[in-house]
Scaffold this motif. Sequence first.
Motif, PDB file in Angstrom:
ATOM      1  N   PRO A   1       7.590  25.087 -18.241  1.00 50.24           N
ATOM      2  CA  PRO A   1       6.689  26.252 -18.152  1.00 50.24           C
ATOM      3  C   PRO A   1       5.667  26.315 -19.288  1.00 50.24           C
TER       4      PRO A   1
ATOM      5  N   GLN B   1       3.671  34.081 -17.322  1.00 52.70           N
ATOM      6  CA  GLN B   1       4.931  34.474 -17.959  1.00 52.70           C
ATOM      7  C   GLN B   1       5.551  35.666 -17.234  1.00 52.70           C
TER       8      GLN B   1
ATOM      9  N   HIS C   1       5.260  23.314 -11.092  1.00 52.27           N
ATOM     10  CA  HIS C   1       5.601  24.680 -11.514  1.00 52.27           C
ATOM     11  C   HIS C   1       4.416  25.613 -11.285  1.00 52.27           C
TER      12      HIS C   1
ATOM     13  N   PRO D   1       8.068  41.052 -10.645  1.00 53.87           N
ATOM     14  CA  PRO D   1       7.178  39.983 -10.203  1.00 53.87           C
ATOM     15  C   PRO D   1       6.313  40.466  -9.057  1.00 53.87           C
TER      16      PRO D   1
ATOM     17  N   ARG E   1       7.393  34.681 -14.087  1.00 53.84           N
ATOM     18  CA  ARG E   1       8.722  34.075 -14.248  1.00 53.84           C
ATOM     19  C   ARG E   1       9.645  34.934 -15.087  1.00 53.84           C
TER      20      ARG E   1
ATOM     21  N   SER F   1       4.213  26.471  -7.749  1.00 54.22           N
ATOM     22  CA  SER F   1       5.237  27.415  -7.302  1.00 54.22           C
ATOM     23  C   SER F   1       4.874  28.853  -7.675  1.00 54.22           C
ATOM     24  N   LEU F   2       4.163  29.011  -8.776  1.00 53.78           N
ATOM     25  CA  LEU F   2       3.734  30.354  -9.186  1.00 53.78           C
ATOM     26  C   LEU F   2       2.492  30.790  -8.424  1.00 53.78           C
TER      27      LEU F   2
END
Lengths: 58, 287
Positions: free
Chosen positions: B148, B216, B98, A7, B219, B101-102
């Motif tokens: 998601p 993607q 969500h 990530p 996560r 948060s990303l």
Amino acid sequence: MNPTMNPPAATAAMPRDVLSTLVAAVQEDPQGLPTIVQARVQRSQEADNVCMMGGWTA
Amino acid sequence: MHLMNIGHTYETTARLVRAVTGTYPDADGLRTAYRETASKLRPMPVEGDGISISYEDGAWAKHCMDKGIFEHIFAGACHSDEPTRTGWDRQAIEALDHIHSLSPDLRRMVDLLVTDIVFRNSGADGGGSASQIPGLVVTSPGEDWQVPHLAECLVHEAMHLNLFVADMVYGTFTLPSRELERDEYRALSAVKIGQKRPLDKAFHAAIVTVPLMYMQHFRGVKTLVDLYAESLRDACADLKKQLPLFTDYGQMLLDELCCFAESIDFDHLAQTISSPEYAGYKPAVAV
């Protein structure tokens, strides 16, 4: 090349004052630009309604 | 990539607002100003301050069905009951959280550009947006969709909407969409793998793979990254063959897209979403 799977490091959101400066700078646009954009918008309204749709999951 | 950048999205939207309403918005009022602008450009106005949600019996669904818009999504659709709608509403709120948060700036992009979501039960899962209906997202969630998946749908459609706004402000192609359907102008789609699509649709498809892969990857899921890494490179190579049909602005977007396709560097992509380096675009005006 295989993409890395780690990530990404957390990146701070763009500061609010930077966004404000960017939006304010639009007032410095060349004088003729709004008219050009108006013409593009008009053409867009008169052209086909471009629909983008589909599923994307594997 | 300029099109992933929140600053560039804001300045482009501000230019659209100025052109349509005659007024210059400030950053704090941009969302409201964009909604006023969208209301002038589409068949029905934006209602309220938040993202309005409706279903198969709502005004937008009726409009789309009457006009044959998004037939792929509306065909075969069935009635949604109250528990289903409640579930969609909740999932929409969680999907927005969500996204935040990303990437807080991708959330800002969705908040700015998405005004309405129409949920439908359809055999085909996916989403849709249209150039003459700014702000509208139509979605038919898959049965196995979780938060998601819906989040990815919203960002996907927000990116389409972003590209539509940019096209109105700067122009992306030197020919209208109908002309780009000609066989000699088609290019490989990064999403409908192996298929040649009209040039503007192939470009849209390539662009929207980027945030999908990013979300993607962030996560820890490989599905779309594996699927699109190769197809995006193939699509970019094919899109570059049509370079003369892109405006200067379109060529800039294509060049940035091709660079990403070669590197698939998600750390760099995260920077392009939020760095001022990818904003401050100054369109030239011929004298």
